[in-house]
Design a protein around this motif. Structure first.
Motif, PDB file in Angstrom:
ATOM      1  N   SER A   1      -2.033   1.244   5.840  1.00  0.00           N
ATOM      2  CA  SER A   1      -2.330   0.888   4.511  1.00  0.00           C
ATOM      3  C   SER A   1      -1.269  -0.044   3.902  1.00  0.00           C
TER       4      SER A   1
ATOM      5  N   GLY B   1      -5.536   0.956  10.901  1.00  0.00           N
ATOM      6  CA  GLY B   1      -5.523   2.371  10.418  1.00  0.00           C
ATOM      7  C   GLY B   1      -4.786   2.415   9.392  1.00  0.00           C
TER       8      GLY B   1
ATOM      9  N   ARG C   1     -12.779   1.385   1.626  1.00  0.00           N
ATOM     10  CA  ARG C   1     -11.470   1.043   1.985  1.00  0.00           C
ATOM     11  C   ARG C   1     -10.209   0.687   1.126  1.00  0.00           C
ATOM     12  N   PHE C   2     -11.008  -0.412   0.296  1.00  0.00           N
ATOM     13  CA  PHE C   2      -9.962  -1.126  -0.659  1.00  0.00           C
ATOM     14  C   PHE C   2     -10.311  -0.337  -1.982  1.00  0.00           C
TER      15      PHE C   2
ATOM     16  N   MET D   1      -5.252  -1.181   0.028  1.00  0.00           N
ATOM     17  CA  MET D   1      -5.937  -1.243   1.302  1.00  0.00           C
ATOM     18  C   MET D   1      -5.613  -0.297   2.202  1.00  0.00           C
ATOM     19  N   ASN D   2      -6.474   0.673   2.565  1.00  0.00           N
ATOM     20  CA  ASN D   2      -6.520   1.602   3.516  1.00  0.00           C
ATOM     21  C   ASN D   2      -7.286   1.351   4.710  1.00  0.00           C
ATOM     22  N   ASP D   3      -7.196   1.917   5.767  1.00  0.00           N
ATOM     23  CA  ASP D   3      -7.740   1.965   6.935  1.00  0.00           C
ATOM     24  C   ASP D   3      -7.912   0.455   7.543  1.00  0.00           C
ATOM     25  N   LEU D   4      -6.896  -0.242   7.413  1.00  0.00           N
ATOM     26  CA  LEU D   4      -6.997  -1.556   7.519  1.00  0.00           C
ATOM     27  C   LEU D   4      -7.194  -1.811   9.187  1.00  0.00           C
ATOM     28  N   LYS D   5      -7.984  -2.927   9.251  1.00  0.00           N
ATOM     29  CA  LYS D   5      -8.660  -3.449  10.604  1.00  0.00           C
ATOM     30  C   LYS D   5      -8.075  -4.851  10.863  1.00  0.00           C
TER      31      LYS D   5
ATOM     32  N   ASP E   1      -8.877  -7.928   8.820  1.00  0.00           N
ATOM     33  CA  ASP E   1      -8.381  -8.023   7.364  1.00  0.00           C
ATOM     34  C   ASP E   1      -7.235  -8.915   7.338  1.00  0.00           C
TER      35      ASP E   1
ATOM     36  N   VAL F   1     -15.013  -4.451   2.743  1.00  0.00           N
ATOM     37  CA  VAL F   1     -13.852  -3.542   2.390  1.00  0.00           C
ATOM     38  C   VAL F   1     -14.341  -2.462   1.637  1.00  0.00           C
TER      39      VAL F   1
END
Length: 124
Positions: free
Chosen positions: A17, A15, A64-65, A80-84, A87, A61
């Motif tokens: 960045s 979640g 999100r990216f 990069m946002n909301d990373l999982k 990733d 992505v």
């Protein structure tokens, strides 16, 4: 030969960045970001052309990216946002100084210059 230097990787919780940067020693036309996970094929993540138009993203992505660039500073960014956790990997910047009709994330071909990579780890 262009020299590329990436920065901005690190450890982040799901979640979170990160913002990756790729600074080139000279002019670039297409710039792409690829990521590598041990035991897997490298994957194209995003690419952008010199004038910033028609960026491309891998489906996983999208939304999100965001890839962007500052040509005055010869630098390309990957927000990069909301990373999982998926990733996670080593992210490489790749560039070409040669004009093309479209950048690509489907192949490493066409990018003669590569950076050393920066580690991104998404974990709680």
């Amino acid at each position: 030969q262009l020299q590329l230097v990436e920065s901005g990787g690190g450890l982040v919780q799901p979640g979170g960045s990160l913002r990756l940067s790729c600074t080139a020693s000279g002019f670039t036309w297409d710039v792409g970001w690829f990521r590598q996970v041990p035991g897997a094929e490298s994957e194209g993540v995003a690419c952008i052309r010199h004038h910033g138009g028609r960026p491309k993203y891998v489906d996983s992505v999208k939304g999100r990216f965001t890839i962007s660039r500052d040509n005055d500073k010869n630098t390309v960014f990957l927000q990069m946002n909301d990373l999982k956790p998926e990733d996670t990997g080593v992210y490489y910047c790749a560039a070409s100084p040669v004009y093309s009709v479209a950048c690509t994330i489907e192949s490493r071909d066409g990018y003669p210059s590569w950076g050393q990579g920066t580690q991104v780890t998404v974990s709680s």
